[in-house]
Structures are given as structure tokens and as C-alpha cells.
Design a protein around this motif. Structure first.
Motif, PDB file in Angstrom:
ATOM      1  N   VAL A 140       7.778   6.016  -4.062  1.00 24.32           N
ATOM      2  CA  VAL A 140       8.698   6.012  -2.922  1.00 24.32           C
ATOM      3  C   VAL A 140       9.287   7.405  -2.722  1.00 24.32           C
ATOM      4  CG1 VAL A 140      10.920   5.122  -2.089  1.00 24.32           C
ATOM      5  CG2 VAL A 140       9.228   3.549  -3.064  1.00 24.32           C
ATOM      6  N   PHE A 141       9.705   8.059  -3.809  1.00 21.08           N
ATOM      7  CA  PHE A 141      10.263   9.405  -3.716  1.00 21.08           C
ATOM      8  C   PHE A 141       9.220  10.370  -3.155  1.00 21.08           C
ATOM      9  CE2 PHE A 141      11.802  13.516  -5.039  1.00 21.08           C
ATOM     10  CZ  PHE A 141      13.184  13.395  -4.991  1.00 21.08           C
ATOM     11  N   THR A 147       7.345  15.322  -2.931  1.00 19.29           N
ATOM     12  CA  THR A 147       7.119  15.736  -4.323  1.00 19.29           C
ATOM     13  C   THR A 147       7.330  14.529  -5.238  1.00 19.29           C
ATOM     14  OG1 THR A 147       9.433  16.359  -4.700  1.00 19.29           O
ATOM     15  CG2 THR A 147       7.964  18.092  -3.920  1.00 19.29           C
ATOM     16  N   THR A 148       6.653  14.567  -6.369  1.00 23.90           N
ATOM     17  CA  THR A 148       6.797  13.482  -7.339  1.00 23.90           C
ATOM     18  C   THR A 148       7.794  13.905  -8.416  1.00 23.90           C
ATOM     19  OG1 THR A 148       4.507  12.802  -6.969  1.00 23.90           O
ATOM     20  CG2 THR A 148       5.573  11.987  -8.974  1.00 23.90           C
TER      21      THR A 148
END
Length: 186
Positions: A140-141, A147-148
Motif C-alpha cells: 500500500v505504501f 517507494t517501499t
């Protein structure tokens, strides 16, 4: 070889703390204590006990590099007319390691002729880096921000320890702000 100890000088302490506390100052003032001083034998016993009790980092996590897993620290040293009470606080993300730390201190107190008691501990929480909820939050982010995020763990008390104690096996993550210089005058 025989070491001839001497009391440390302020310059010794400044050298020891280079890069950690450049502005180290030391001052001594007369005590305003209401109690008379302890007899020499009791003073020695208390000083030796304080020197034997561990303080600080005890072990790192085996799962997460550079993460403190277990620690202990002095919380309060209180002197009364006929006793000295030393309170310590243990933290760990692994319950058995927290018990080990508390029992270590209990053993040292016993060797010094002291008694030990335990209050209700704050439960630790061992993060699950393979958590499905963590993977979902990262996805989701990534979708929202491009970016992870990298999961991180800290050595602090979290509500997750309490919740996990009430619901064993629950999948949970903790989200928190970046905190700079905690427990610091900065």
C-alpha cells in the motif's frame, strides 16, 4: 604485572567520552542528606553490589542486525534509615531473555545478602519480518508513495507486547514516527 589503580581525573573521563559527550563537566557538592552516613562495611557492600549489577545492553537480536534484544538499567537507588533499595528495569523482545536478566540481578542481590522482588514486567514483542500484514502495508505504501519502506525495529516498549500477550499469534505491525535523539537534551 600489578595494576596500581588511581581515581580517574576529569581529563580521563573527557578522553573516554570523546565523540560521545564533548562538553563533559564534573562538579561535586556537599550532601544535604538527612540520614547519617552508612558504616564502612555497609558502604562497601552497596558499592560492590552497584558495581556488580549489569547496566545497559545485554544481547543483540539474532534475527535483526544491530537491534538490541535485551537490556537492563538502574531506575532508582533509594537510601532509607536501615536499607538501600535498588530498582532496575529489564526489557527484551524475547520473554525468556527478560526473565533471564531479572534472575541474573536476583542472583547478584542474593550473593550480597539482599532480597529481590519483581513487579509486573512490560511484555516484549518480537516483530515478524515475514508477516502478511507487513507485506500488505509495504505494498500500500509503495502504491501511494512510490517507494517501499524498509521494516525497522527498535528496543522500546510498545503496545504490541500487551496486545500480543492477550491474543497470542495475532499478526500485527507497529507504525511510528522518526524520533531523533531520544532521552537527550537535544
Amino acid at each position: 604485572f600489578q595494576l596500581k589503580p588511581r581515581d580517574p581525573k576529569l581529563e580521563d573521563l573527557r578522553t573516554e567520552f570523546v565523540g560521545v559527550d564533548e562538553g563533559l563537566k564534573l562538579s561535586l557538592t556537599a550532601s544535604k542528606a538527612q540520614l547519617p552516613p552508612m558504616v564502612a562495611a555497609s558502604q562497601a557492600k552497596v558499592i560492590n553490589l552497584l558495581g556488580a549489577i549489569p547496566h545497559g545492553l545485554l544481547s543483540y537480536s539474532r534475527d535483526i542486525p544491530d537491534l538490541v534484544e535485551t537490556s537492563t538499567n538502574f531506575a532508582i537507588v533509594a537510601t532509607e534509615k536501615a536499607s538501600v533499595q535498588i530498582s532496575t528495569s529489564q526489557r527484551s523482545s524475547v520473554w525468556t531473555r527478560m526473565l533471564w536478566a531479572a534472575r541474573w540481578i536476583e542472583s547478584i542481590a542474593s550473593l550480597a545478602g539482599g532480597k529481590s522482588s519483581h513487579n509486573t514486567p512490560y511484555p516484549g514483542w518480537k516483530p515478524n519480518l515475514a508477516s502478511p500484514l507487513l507485506k500488505q502495508a509495504q505494498n500500500v505504501f509503495q502504491r501511494l508513495h512510490g517507494t517501499t519502506p524498509k521494516p525497522k525495529a527498535i528496543h522500546a516498549g510498545l503496545e504490541c507486547g500487551i496486545i500480543g500477550g492477550k491474543y497470542p499469534g495475532i499478526d500485527m505491525i507497529s507504525l511510528g514516527p522518526d524520533i531523533k535523539n531520544p532521552h537527550s537534551p537535544d
